[in-house]
Design a protein around this motif. Sequence first.
Motif, mmCIF file in Angstrom:
data_model
loop_
_atom_site.group_PDB
_atom_site.id
_atom_site.type_symbol
_atom_site.label_atom_id
_atom_site.label_comp_id
_atom_site.label_asym_id
_atom_site.label_seq_id
_atom_site.Cartn_x
_atom_site.Cartn_y
_atom_site.Cartn_z
ATOM 1 N N GLY A 201 0.801 -1.219 0.000
ATOM 2 C CA GLY A 201 0.000 0.000 0.000
ATOM 3 C C GLY A 201 0.833 1.267 0.000
ATOM 4 N N ALA A 202 0.149 2.391 -0.005
ATOM 5 C CA ALA A 202 0.810 3.692 -0.029
ATOM 6 C C ALA A 202 1.538 3.962 1.286
ATOM 7 N N VAL A 203 2.564 4.789 1.214
ATOM 8 C CA VAL A 203 3.298 5.190 2.411
ATOM 9 C C VAL A 203 2.391 6.066 3.281
ATOM 10 N N LYS A 204 2.365 5.787 4.563
ATOM 11 C CA LYS A 204 1.538 6.539 5.502
ATOM 12 C C LYS A 204 2.408 7.421 6.385
ATOM 13 N N ASN A 205 1.768 8.329 7.082
ATOM 14 C CA ASN A 205 2.457 9.193 8.033
ATOM 15 C C ASN A 205 1.811 8.998 9.390
ATOM 16 N N GLN A 206 2.549 8.402 10.313
ATOM 17 C CA GLN A 206 1.983 8.109 11.622
ATOM 18 C C GLN A 206 1.668 9.361 12.409
ATOM 19 N N GLY A 207 2.303 10.496 12.076
ATOM 20 C CA GLY A 207 2.005 11.753 12.747
ATOM 21 C C GLY A 207 2.162 11.659 14.246
ATOM 22 N N ALA A 217 1.764 -3.408 11.301
ATOM 23 C CA ALA A 217 0.960 -4.630 11.390
ATOM 24 C C ALA A 217 -0.175 -4.593 10.367
ATOM 25 N N ALA A 218 -0.873 -3.458 10.286
ATOM 26 C CA ALA A 218 -1.961 -3.323 9.311
ATOM 27 C C ALA A 218 -1.422 -3.452 7.892
ATOM 28 N N GLU A 219 -0.256 -2.857 7.625
ATOM 29 C CA GLU A 219 0.332 -2.930 6.287
ATOM 30 C C GLU A 219 0.706 -4.365 5.916
ATOM 31 N N CYS A 220 1.223 -5.114 6.876
ATOM 32 C CA CYS A 220 1.590 -6.511 6.592
ATOM 33 C C CYS A 220 0.360 -7.360 6.295
ATOM 34 N N VAL A 221 -0.740 -7.121 7.023
ATOM 35 C CA VAL A 221 -1.970 -7.857 6.750
ATOM 36 C C VAL A 221 -2.542 -7.427 5.397
ATOM 37 N N ARG A 231 -6.658 -8.396 -3.901
ATOM 38 C CA ARG A 231 -7.316 -7.160 -3.485
ATOM 39 C C ARG A 231 -6.497 -6.474 -2.409
ATOM 40 N N LEU A 232 -6.091 -5.242 -2.674
ATOM 41 C CA LEU A 232 -5.282 -4.477 -1.731
ATOM 42 C C LEU A 232 -6.159 -3.420 -1.055
ATOM 43 N N TYR A 233 -6.374 -3.590 0.260
ATOM 44 C CA TYR A 233 -7.176 -2.646 1.031
ATOM 45 C C TYR A 233 -6.276 -1.745 1.880
ATOM 46 N N ASP A 234 -6.801 -0.599 2.240
ATOM 47 C CA ASP A 234 -6.169 0.280 3.215
ATOM 48 C C ASP A 234 -6.796 -0.038 4.566
ATOM 49 N N LEU A 235 -6.104 -0.865 5.371
ATOM 50 C CA LEU A 235 -6.672 -1.340 6.627
ATOM 51 C C LEU A 235 -6.434 -0.357 7.763
ATOM 52 N N LYS A 363 9.836 0.007 4.083
ATOM 53 C CA LYS A 363 8.819 1.055 4.028
ATOM 54 C C LYS A 363 8.655 1.664 5.421
ATOM 55 N N ASN A 364 8.820 2.984 5.499
ATOM 56 C CA ASN A 364 8.669 3.685 6.768
ATOM 57 C C ASN A 364 7.262 4.288 6.869
ATOM 58 N N SER A 365 6.971 4.880 8.016
ATOM 59 C CA SER A 365 5.654 5.491 8.224
ATOM 60 C C SER A 365 5.797 6.958 8.606
ATOM 61 N N TRP A 366 6.795 7.617 8.009
ATOM 62 C CA TRP A 366 7.042 9.036 8.281
ATOM 63 C C TRP A 366 6.644 9.921 7.100
#
Length: 395
Positions: A201-207, A217-221, A231-235, A363-366
């Motif tokens: 999925g797309a790179v997220k920003n944990q903020g 964990a959500a990205e791995c699932v 099917r790729l969901y944004d969990l 993949k980071n979450s920054w």
Amino acid sequence: MKLLILCISLAVLRSSLGINPATEEEEWQEWKARYGKGYPTDEEDEDRRNVWLENYDYVAAHNALNDVTYKLELNKFADELSPAISYPDHEKVHEEILVKDKSAPKQFDWRKKGVVGAVKKPGSDGICGGLCCCRQVLTPYLQGLSEVLCLTSSVFTRPRLYLQLSPAISYPDHEKVHEEILVKDKSAPKQFDWRKKGVVGAVKNQGQMGYVEAFVAAECVESLHAIQTGRLYDLSAQEVEACCREFLQLPIENDVFGCIHKIGGLCTAATYKPSSQCSNTSCEPVAQTQGTKYVPANNEGALLEALLTVPVFVTVNASPQSFLMYKSGVYSDPQCTGGNLDHVLQLVGYGTDEEGNAYWICKNSWGEDWGMEGYVYIQRGVNRCGIAEDAKYPY
């Protein structure tokens, strides 16, 4: 006179490697505008500016070197100093925390309960009963490699399968040897990237959400479900944080995917309605996992094998200032060692650059404005940043 010469020399050095004093104010204001920075008081603005100047010189000095494999930049973290705190006795601290809980005695031994059988010797087939089973795996490449099925040091975790080197034989380059075996197998290419399969999925920003484990964990699932179904969901990372903490009432990084299984899977980020408590009954889960599989610790060969199955949840040391300021290239700072694991990444691939530097694709979450559009290439083969110390994945 010597003091005057020293001051002049330092000024020349800063001018040659760092910021030009004549443009310092302009660059500071431009940097703040670029990243939307603002501070409530003039005092804090000055403090942040001093940190920014320190990082400015640090980045400039590093990028002026010719023998480095990665570049740094004055990114959105440039007004922050890395929280690089050393915990030499972190295991003792963890034990002390456990001992404060009355349900966790200072010492424990199942043998005293009469529930552990006698130590057995392997039969002719190399297989034995009981909790531990050892079998020599003799190949033309790895003599003395033992395959061991044992309980981990924690009585609260499930048995794990480990590949361990015989203590009687030294293999300083055993990871490279193991990798060589894998590459000879057609199923293990010299480079691999799950992003090219369309399952990342797309790179997220944990903020301000400090619970980075929930994001990864959500990205791995997400990736596991995409591999299985296409099917790729944004969990929902918020569902992982709220529901797993509430369900286990323990740090969920130990068995986060087992927790996700027990709460019935994950909803999408769009349908989960966050609240102060777990609220997953208000949405329909779209992705599920059966639990957690653990990668043998400090074994980058095993990590590569796991990665060929699914993207992996890896815990790393992200405390060095160079990690915060990372821009591009193969991150190989020797100061980034294991032990102080304080951050989590999603491992999605591996490769080797044109100079022969092997790397892991993480993949980071920054956010996409950090690193290589949100990614970092971490040096492979030397357990850089402790990347192989604590890795796991869903199944």
